[in-house]
Design an enzyme around this catalytic site. Structure first.
Site, PDB file in Angstrom:
ATOM      1  N   GLN A  37     -18.242 -13.623 -21.181  1.00 52.99           N
ATOM      2  CA  GLN A  37     -19.111 -14.780 -20.938  1.00 52.99           C
ATOM      3  C   GLN A  37     -18.327 -16.076 -20.812  1.00 52.99           C
ATOM      4  OE1 GLN A  37     -21.739 -14.943 -24.297  1.00 52.99           O
ATOM      5  NE2 GLN A  37     -20.082 -15.150 -25.804  1.00 52.99           N
ATOM      6  N   SER A  46     -12.509 -15.235 -31.142  1.00 52.44           N
ATOM      7  CA  SER A  46     -11.546 -15.511 -32.207  1.00 52.44           C
ATOM      8  C   SER A  46     -10.100 -15.314 -31.760  1.00 52.44           C
ATOM      9  CB  SER A  46     -11.838 -14.636 -33.422  1.00 52.44           C
ATOM     10  OG  SER A  46     -11.809 -13.266 -33.079  1.00 52.44           O
ATOM     11  N   HIS A 221     -13.544 -19.061 -41.533  1.00 51.06           N
ATOM     12  CA  HIS A 221     -12.308 -18.980 -42.312  1.00 51.06           C
ATOM     13  C   HIS A 221     -11.503 -20.244 -42.027  1.00 51.06           C
ATOM     14  CE1 HIS A 221      -8.356 -17.714 -43.583  1.00 51.06           C
ATOM     15  NE2 HIS A 221      -7.924 -17.495 -42.357  1.00 51.06           N
ATOM     16  N   TYR A 250      -2.199 -18.067 -46.855  1.00 48.18           N
ATOM     17  CA  TYR A 250      -1.062 -17.622 -46.064  1.00 48.18           C
ATOM     18  C   TYR A 250      -0.515 -18.810 -45.269  1.00 48.18           C
ATOM     19  CZ  TYR A 250      -4.423 -17.197 -42.142  1.00 48.18           C
ATOM     20  OH  TYR A 250      -5.380 -17.438 -41.189  1.00 48.18           O
ATOM     21  N   ASP A 527     -14.992  20.191 -44.367  1.00 46.61           N
ATOM     22  CA  ASP A 527     -15.248  21.518 -44.921  1.00 46.61           C
ATOM     23  C   ASP A 527     -16.697  21.553 -45.385  1.00 46.61           C
ATOM     24  OD1 ASP A 527     -14.878  19.808 -47.090  1.00 46.61           O
ATOM     25  OD2 ASP A 527     -13.880  21.322 -48.318  1.00 46.61           O
ATOM     26  N   LEU A 623     -27.913  24.173 -58.695  1.00 50.22           N
ATOM     27  CA  LEU A 623     -29.364  24.359 -58.761  1.00 50.22           C
ATOM     28  C   LEU A 623     -30.051  23.214 -58.033  1.00 50.22           C
ATOM     29  CD1 LEU A 623     -29.577  25.361 -62.531  1.00 50.22           C
ATOM     30  CD2 LEU A 623     -29.611  26.910 -60.554  1.00 50.22           C
ATOM     31  N   TYR A 624     -30.724  23.541 -56.930  1.00 49.40           N
ATOM     32  CA  TYR A 624     -31.387  22.543 -56.091  1.00 49.40           C
ATOM     33  C   TYR A 624     -32.894  22.631 -56.270  1.00 49.40           C
ATOM     34  CZ  TYR A 624     -26.917  22.397 -53.628  1.00 49.40           C
ATOM     35  OH  TYR A 624     -25.595  22.268 -53.318  1.00 49.40           O
TER      36      TYR A 624
END
Length: 788
Positions: A37, A46, A221, A250, A527, A623-624
């Site tokens: 744009q 940024s 920031h 920094y 798995d 046990l469900y």
């Protein structure tokens, strides 16, 4: 896709879009259109204001790999100044953390070293020497030139056939059925087979057009330019970029001045639809504390002062990781968002591999767009967690440390009972998970548990060890509800699961099978534990939302897949007295049925699906039952278990028990970067059937393996990601680790070269601890306890 070369539209001509255009066209996808744009490359977002600092070290292996490639590529393109990176410590806690960070860098193959305060002062003479305790130096770090990097990569892509269109704001994503067909701007329609959102902080708006939640928050920031310092500009420019993380600061040079970035202010989020530019006016009051800390560290700043500043916008997510991958329900619509300059080229390479080849070389599960549970996509959740990530961006965080809010969100039906027992909860995927119970503090086994170092003692209690010992001696209840459960059914269910997984599922109803999901290259995607409950009905124990997305993406029309986790619950009833407990209260559950079998039964008045499984290596069942009967199931087992000495046990005990038994944790011990055989999971692969990824298994030439180590020092309980040395050289890294309370062994699993079978050393906070490979499993190698 129609045509020999797919039509690709990238939305966003910032550094990510330009890097991706370069990587795609290099791989032969030359019909690429990049829309933005703004009026030019890296002009509106940024990328244009980013200071360009590239610090490679990260606790996540894939994030470090992204940064390493960014350094390599931008150096080769002439848009990277490799002046090194320096992190400093002014407190003992931070000094210890720098040693931990040095370990990460070593594990992931980044050259670095710890240096003393004098060397820090020599590298940065402007620093106040009296404050310094030491530093962490990474020679390969440095400064990227974001706009130049974007322009160079754009030109390379254009040279291969790509085109860039500016002043083109996307207003709609075009679709047909479940496929993307292009994007519409205010003036044009751009047909496409693949659309990639590289829109940065505007990503959520593009996601909305495609019916997708892109969970990122644009955040301001602060960055300031100081006045000129009384220093040589050329010398200043050769100083390593500097991080003072204790003060959330920094620093980098700009001629004779310094640029200072600050995270020490309040979070300043803004909604994507409210953004009119990438820079907001500077708020001086928010910078006051940061400026005081900067002057304290670099006294010369007091005279130089602040020349100007701005509040620059960039993207944060709820877990601090990028958002990468394909829309789960709209084929061809991809996302590459929440990507910082540091990782831009690496992300672009992985995305190009994913789009062109079907999957990336790196394991990206921690960055995958589809990793989140539905509850984690709530706007309030995303906002609060993203703001907290901003606050904690430079904090020393323990691997087990949870965010404190918003909590609790997801609780099992047993939550009230767990609270009564004094459960200490940690959180994962929104679930509250007990790690130990204060009610067990009086167990005599607590006195048998050895102490551990201060770091490993955080979010831990010796009660964890007592709970593990009691599980081995008697019987315990484990809440397994947070583990994802899927129901897979329909006429084609068996054929589908047979095709998707490595083991043989064509067994009679009542069989349970441990199996793997592989990708096309034979890497382990997950798995699974699959129970065949009927001719066309299966219950799948999965690892998370990525498994649901993968199976759903591949399922044919005659198969349905439902996530049944929220409507069900599970208790792991494990220990040598588990059968006695069940026999007291159930006449319908056949407790003599063998290991890896399933049956429907009643525990007194509670209907259950009982799977004869155990991830702690003991006799017992999963046990469900349905969520509405969860409390009743807990109470029934608890009451009957009193005569057998039952306890509730938490995840601390669970992790110790599973490592004693050698059970892998997908995403930690094993990922797509590993094949089943080097991971020690070859037993779950049946070569006499066809399955996804089988063809690649014939071409494996692995030189590494997942190795069980025992550590000589019981006090040094490592927690994962530490480097492993052999004969003084780094050769691998730790995945999972825990103290084995039954075996009395300090255990770590690590990826090491296959030929290593003698003593190694693990670097732990800068110190070396001896370890040695061991035959696994360490506990019950003959499986007598499980099959008892």
């Amino acid at each position: 896709m129609p045509g020999a070369v797919p039509r690709v539209v990238l939305v966003g001509a910032g550094i990510v879009g330009c890097a991706l255009a370069d990587e795609l066209t290099e791989r032969g996808f030359t019909d690429v259109t990049v829309l933005d744009q703004a009026a030019g490359v890296a002009a509106g977002g940024s990328s244009g204001h980013a200071p360009g600092l590239v610090f490679q070290t990260n606790p996540c292996r894939s994030m470090t790999a992204f940064a390493r490639y960014t350094v390599e590529k931008y150096t080769a393109l002439g848009c990277f100044d490799q002046i090194g990176g320096l992190e400093i410590a002014t407190s003992p806690e931070r000094l210890a953390d720098l040693a931990r960070r040095h370990g990460w860098a070593t594990s992931w193959g980044v050259e670095s070293r710890l240096i003393d305060a004098d060397e820090v002062a020599r590298l940065h003479p402007l620093l106040d020497r009296e404050q310094l305790l030491g530093g962490f130096l990474i020679p390969g770090d440095g400064l990227a030139k974001p706009v130049q990097a974007a322009e160079i990569q754009a030109r390379r892509a254009i040279g291969r056939g790509a085109r860039f269109e500016f002043g083109q704001k996307v207003v709609a994503v075009e679709t047909s059925g479940d496929r993307v067909t292009g994007v519409r701007t205010g003036t044009d329609l751009f047909p496409a087979d693949v659309v990639v959102s590289c829109a940065g902080m505007w990503g959520p708006l593009l996601g909305e057009m495609a019916g997708l939640t892109v969970p990122l928050v644009p955040m301001a920031h602060q960055y300031v330019f100081t006045g000129d310092l009384n220093a040589d500009a050329e010398a200043l420019a050769r100083r390593p970029i500097l991080r003072h993380q204790e003060a959330d600061l920094y620093f980098r040079s700009h001629g004779k001045a310094l640029g200072i970035g600050a995270y020490g202010h309040r979070p300043m989020p803004i909604a994507a639809r409210d953004i009119t530019g990438s820079e907001l006016p500077f708020t001086e009051e928010d910078f006051e504390a940061s400026w005081a800390s900067a002057v304290e560290l670099i006294p010369a700043l007091a005279e130089a002062g602040v020349d100007r500043g701005f509040n620059g916008l960039f993207s944060f997510t709820s877990d601090g990781m990028p958002l990468l991958g394909e829309h789960p329900a709209l084929q061809g619509f991809w996302v590459a968002e929440a990507v910082w300059i540091t990782h831009s080229a690496g992300v672009a390479r992985s995305m190009a591999e994913w789009i062109v080849d079907g999957q990336p070389e790196l394991d990206l599960h921690s960055s995958d767009l589809n990793r989140f549970e539905q509850v984690q996509l709530a706007p309030d959740y995303v906002l609060e967690r993203s703001c907290q990530n901003f606050v904690e961006v430079y904090d020393v965080l323990h691997p087990l440390q949870p965010m404190e809010s918003p909590r609790p969100i997801r609780t099992s039906p047993f939550h009230g009972r767990q609270q009564e027992l004094g459960a200490f909860f940690l959180e994962a995927s929104g679930w509250e998970r007990p790690h130990w119970y204060e009610a067990n503090a009086g167990l005599p086994e607590v006195a048998e548990v050895p102490s551990r170092n201060e770091w490993a003692s955080r979010f831990w209690s010796p009660i964890c060890g007592a709970e593990a010992l009691v599980t081995r001696k008697r019987v315990a209840l484990f809440d397994m509800t947070p583990l994802k459960r899927l129901e897979v059914g329909g006429p084609g269910a068996l054929e589908f699961l047979q095709r998707m997984t490595t083991n043989n599922l064509d067994r009679k109803p009542g069989a349970v099978v441990y199996t793997l999901l592989l990708d096309e290259q034979g890497g382990v995607r997950s798995d699974l534990t699959i129970a065949r409950l009927g001719a066309t009905t299966f219950q799948v124990g999965a690892n998370g939302n990525l498994d649901l997305e993968w199976l759903t993406r591949h399922a044919p029309d005659d198969v349905f897949i439902r996530d049944i986790t929220a409507g069900t619950c599970c208790i792991g009833l494990w220990g040598p007295l588990a059968r006695d407990l069940i026999n007291d209260i159930s006449h319908t559950l056949d407790t003599q049925k063998g290991y890896f079998t399933a049956q429907r039964a009643f525990i007194k008045n509670v209907p259950v699906t009982a799977l004869r499984l155990s991830y702690v290596g003991e006799l017992g069942w999963e046990l469900y039952t349905t969520a509405d009967l969860g409390t009743k199931l807990w109470d029934t087992l608890w009451e009957a278990g009193q005569r057998h000495g039952v306890i509730a046990a938490g995840r601390g005990a669970f992790n110790s028990l599973r490592l004693e038994k050698g059970y892998r944790s997908w995403g930690t011990d094993v990922t797509t970067e590993h094949d089943p055989f080097e991971a020690g999971l070859g037993f779950a692969v049946r070569q006499d059937k066809e399955f996804l990824g089988k063809g690649s298994l014939h071409n494996l030439t692995s030189t590494k393996k997942l190795t069980c180590l025992t550590i000589d020092d019981p006090h040094s309980v490592v927690l994962g990601s530490e480097p492993v040395f052999h004969q003084g050289e780094p050769v691998g890294y730790v995945t999972s680790a825990a103290y084995g309370y039954t075996t009395g062994l300090n255990i770590a699993y690590a990826w090491l070269p296959s030929e290593i079978d003698d003593e190694v050393e693990i670097e732990y906070f800068g110190q070396k601890v001896k370890a040695r490979p061991a035959q696994e499993p360490l506990f019950d190698p003959e499986m007598k306890r499980l099959r008892g």
